[in-house]
Design an enzyme around this catalytic site. Structure first.
Site, short mmCIF file in Angstrom:
data_model
loop_
_atom_site.label_atom_id
_atom_site.label_comp_id
_atom_site.label_asym_id
_atom_site.label_seq_id
_atom_site.Cartn_x
_atom_site.Cartn_y
_atom_site.Cartn_z
N ALA A 92 10.54 -16.73 -6.17
CA ALA A 92 10.63 -17.59 -7.35
C ALA A 92 11.20 -18.96 -7.00
O ALA A 92 10.65 -20.00 -7.39
CB ALA A 92 11.49 -16.91 -8.42
N CYS A 124 8.05 -7.78 0.05
CA CYS A 124 7.24 -6.60 -0.25
C CYS A 124 6.63 -5.97 1.01
O CYS A 124 6.19 -4.82 0.98
CB CYS A 124 6.12 -6.96 -1.23
SG CYS A 124 6.73 -7.48 -2.86
#
Length: 443
Positions: free
Chosen positions: A12, A43
């Site tokens: 972000a 991830c």
């Protein structure tokens, strides 16, 4: 020149900073992060252990040099201690030197992400106990595996990280036991799919312990040797806890910023908080569910990147909006792909929808292919409106769940959706795609 301070240098935060710089507007831009590593794909961390990602350096989206070339000043190992909005300052502490400093801002972006939930069992700690949330975590686990003879692992938690690590450690030759305190995997995977997944994990050599609670721990020389559960004693050489995450917002107490009951920051569609010129994005935020209109917690990489872009665009004078999420997500667990979007049947009923539901079993390709696998689809709807879906299959899952997400977001009626013009070739799907079969079955 206006000064922008971004707290958080990953999905972000770096998306916000990069969007501001791409706008061409003049800003002094500073990114602070508590880590030594910025702008990497968290991830992908589990796949370091299965060797599908051969080198942690491949995880980086931007090197430090590339960030600096964009005109972004980076400050590593700086953790935010307190927000002082009345003075437009943030109090930081350097984690290496211990030095405390204040940083002023004209615009502030809070992108501090999430932090792992801790296990409440007393004395549940040891040098062979790990979580996997950051690259530092992954490197610590790698060092432990290198220096020690590790033959067995106990993983506590059956969410995304727990399931991915069960697969990846198994592929590394480690015997894995997987503990979940619930019957359902991934927090809300339905009963049928959870049972199928448990059976598949067992077939792959992972021992699954559902509805299992930790009651005690046995330690020797600062290492956990075994844990006591309501289903017996489980021993291991390494223990990993992955029981979920919570917003990393403790430093915002007494700042006046609005937090939801889950401690996530409340933002509007332009990612603005209630404080002047203070924006927030990513896993530290609560996010609106498009179907219910209620705010919830959806710590997903896609959501973080989109929110970061929207925050950066609005600081740069553009007017972009982030409308919310359906919680669309996907995971691979050995031979299965599992995906979901929208509401489950239980969630829809709790929201007052008059739920109709269907489940089908089909094939991933034309039936005459020996390689055709099974496709299981569950769809939840109300009066011709699709509310949610779950899919479990050997292949083709992402395209189908993305199509269902688009149907929900586009507010297509069931009558329109069940005759969608989907691509066909026998190597990709039956002539009646499993998705259309499921939609046709809904009444």
């Amino acid at each position: 020149m206006p000064k922008v301070v971004v707290i958080g240098g990953n999905a972000a935060g770096m998306s916000a900073a990069s969007k501001i710089k791409r706008s061409g507007k003049d800003f002094d831009l500073f990114v602070f992060d508590s880590s030594d590593f910025l702008s990497y794909g968290a991830c992908g961390l589990p796949y370091l252990f299965s060797k599908e990602v051969s080198d942690e350096n491949k995880l980086f989206a931007l090197t430090d040099e590339e960030i600096l070339k964009r005109g972004i000043v980076i400050r590593k190992n700086e953790t935010a201690l307190q927000l002082l909005p009345g003075r437009k300052r943030v109090l930081f502490k350097n984690l290496k030197s211990g030095r405390v400093s204040e940083e002023d801002y004209d615009y502030l972006v809070i992108a501090t992400g999430a932090k792992p939930k801790k296990i409440a069992t007393p004395h549940f700690e040891g040098e062979n106990l790990f979580s996997l949330h950051t690259l530092e975590d992954a490197l610590r686990i790698k060092r432990f595996l290198t220096k020690n003879n590790v033959y067995s692992a106990v993983i506590i938690g059956a969410g995304f990280i727990g399931l991915e690590m069960a697969e990846c450690l198994s592929k590394a030759g480690i015997k894995v036991s997987l503990i979940s305190n619930k019957r359902n995997f991934l927090k809300k995977l339905n009963d049928d799919f959870s049972q199928k997944l448990a059976e598949h994990l067992e077939e792959k050599g992972v021992r699954v312990y559902s509805e299992t609670s930790i009651q005690g721990v046995k330690k020797e020389e600062n290492k956990i040797v075994s844990i006591e559960t309501n289903k017996g004693v489980l021993s291991g050489d390494i223990f990993l806890y992955a029981i979920g995450v919570v917003p990393n917002t403790n430093f915002l107490q007494d700042s006046g910023i609005l937090l939801e009951s889950n401690s996530g920051i409340k933002v509007d569609e332009r990612c603005r908080t209630n404080l002047h010129n203070v924006y927030a994005c990513g896993d530290c935020c609560s996010v609106k569910n498009i179907l219910t209109g209620k705010y919830g917690y959806y710590p997903l990489g896609t959501t973080a990147n989109k929110m970061g872009r929207v925050a950066g665009a609005n600081i740069a004078g553009e007017k972009e909006e982030f409308k919310g999420v359906l919680g669309t997500s996907i995971i691979r667990v050995f031979d299965y792909e599992i995906a979901m979007t929208g509401l489950t049947s239980q969630e829809a009923k709790q929201e007052g929808f008059a739920v109709v539901e269907t489940s089908i079993k089909s094939k991933s390709k034309a039936h005459y292919f020996d390689t055709a696998g099974n496709v299981f689809i569950n769809i939840v709807a109300e009066r011709g409106k699709i509310l949610g879906a779950q899919i479990m299959a050997n292949e083709g899952t992402k395209g189908r769940i993305d199509t269902l997400s688009a149907i929900i977001l586009g507010e297509l009626s069931l009558d329109d959706a069940k005759y969608l013009d989907l691509a066909y070739a026998p190597t990709f799907a039956p002539v009646w795609d499993p998705l259309l079969v499921a939609l046709q079955k809904l009444k």
